[in-house]
Enzyme design. Structure first.
Site: not given
Length: 316
Positions: A172, A226
């Site tokens: 992303h 993450h």
């Protein structure tokens, strides 16, 4: 009888209808490479990533809850690719320069696809577990470990476990900074953000896409998909690739010619006879290349066109 006025050797304006096919043909190989990058990226997402060893004592940092993505995967190409393309096409509708539109879209696609290939290749090679790996591995909350190595013995859904080994770097983040970072470069050139006149509003416009990319990166940490190192590395990767891709097609935004791509200035200075009287002898051709009156007239007209562009008027 007075001598006739000099012939103006200005190049024709590069509209999509008149120059689009020519520009696309010149860069046909680049479009083939883009298709190849898409195929490579699809393949990298199909293969199994490296399963890095995860032991019982490591689970303390990998027990974050499973959450939905604040920014869905399907939304990434919309704001990082389609959104910038809409802006690029909008500028074409106003300025009518097919070189600018084609090279901006081509550079944008190269930026996101090169970044995507690098990101997924590193993901597969590193195999770092995500912060929510525990719940991917043990969806029922009951852990199971190897008695000898202490490594996890997962009994979750294989596809979910596979995705759990793709933490580094953040896709992303890298895609966001690749697409929106390229857009920031592009806008900086179009609004002349670095013309040394101190217009802070222009700088805000340039930083706005980067702020959006940064907020997407932050959401990846907030969603526990993450670690902070993943989004930091992904952001740097995407921004570096975006910078290289932009400067491959466009001059630096701080330069006097930062408004248009390199190819457009080549079109002005070397229009290859479009709309001009062609020389029929090698001697005249040599004269035009070595600084004769034809070359001087072309350069003069090209400079006038550049000056007209700088003043915000359409070259005639």
């Amino acid at each position: 009888m007075p001598p006739p006025p000099p012939i103006r050797l200005g190049p024709p304006h590069p509209y999509l209808k008149t120059h689009g096919g020519k520009v696309a043909t010149v860069h046909l190989f680049d479009w083939v490479v883009l298709a190849l990058l898409v195929a490579i990226d699809v393949g990298l997402n199909l293969i199994e990533p490296f399963h890095r060893f995860v032991g019982k004592d490591m689970m303390a940092d990998l027990r974050y809850p499973m959450k939905r993505n604040t920014v869905p995967v399907w939304a990434v190409p919309i704001y990082a690719v389609i959104g910038p393309i809409i802006i690029i096409v909008g500028i074409y509708m106003k300025r009518r320069n097919v070189y600018d539109m084609h090279h901006a879209i081509l550079g944008l696609l190269f930026s996101v696809l090169i970044t995507g290939v690098l990101t997924d290749a590193i993901k597969d090679g590193v195999g770092r577990p995500r912060p929510n790996f525990f719940w991917r591995c043990f969806p029922d909350g009951v852990p199971k470990y190897d008695n000898i190595t202490g490594g996890v013995i997962c009994h979750g859904v294989p596809s979910v476990i596979k995705e759990g080994h793709k933490s580094f770097p953040s896709g992303h983040s890298s895609w966001s900074f690749a697409g929106l970072g390229f857009l920031s470069w592009y806008l900086a050139g179009k609004i002349k953000a670095f013309d040394r006149r101190g217009h802070v509003a222009k700088l805000c416009i340039v930083l706005l896409p980067l702020l959006l990319a940064a907020m997407v990166a932050v959401s990846r940490v907030d969603d526990y998909w993450h670690h902070w190192q993943d989004v930091f590395a992904g952001g740097i990767l995407g921004l570096v690739v975006a910078s290289f891709c932009y400067l491959q097609f466009f001059p630096p935004p701080s330069g006097e010619q930062g408004f248009w791509p390199h190819a457009y200035f080549e079109h002005i200075l070397n229009p290859e006879g479009e709309g001009q009287v062609q020389s029929t002898t090698n001697s005249n051709h040599h004269q035009s290349l070595s600084g004769g009156p034809v070359a001087m007239e072309m350069r003069s007209t090209g400079q006038e066109s550049l000056d007209s562009i700088e003043e915000g008027r359409r070259a005639r």
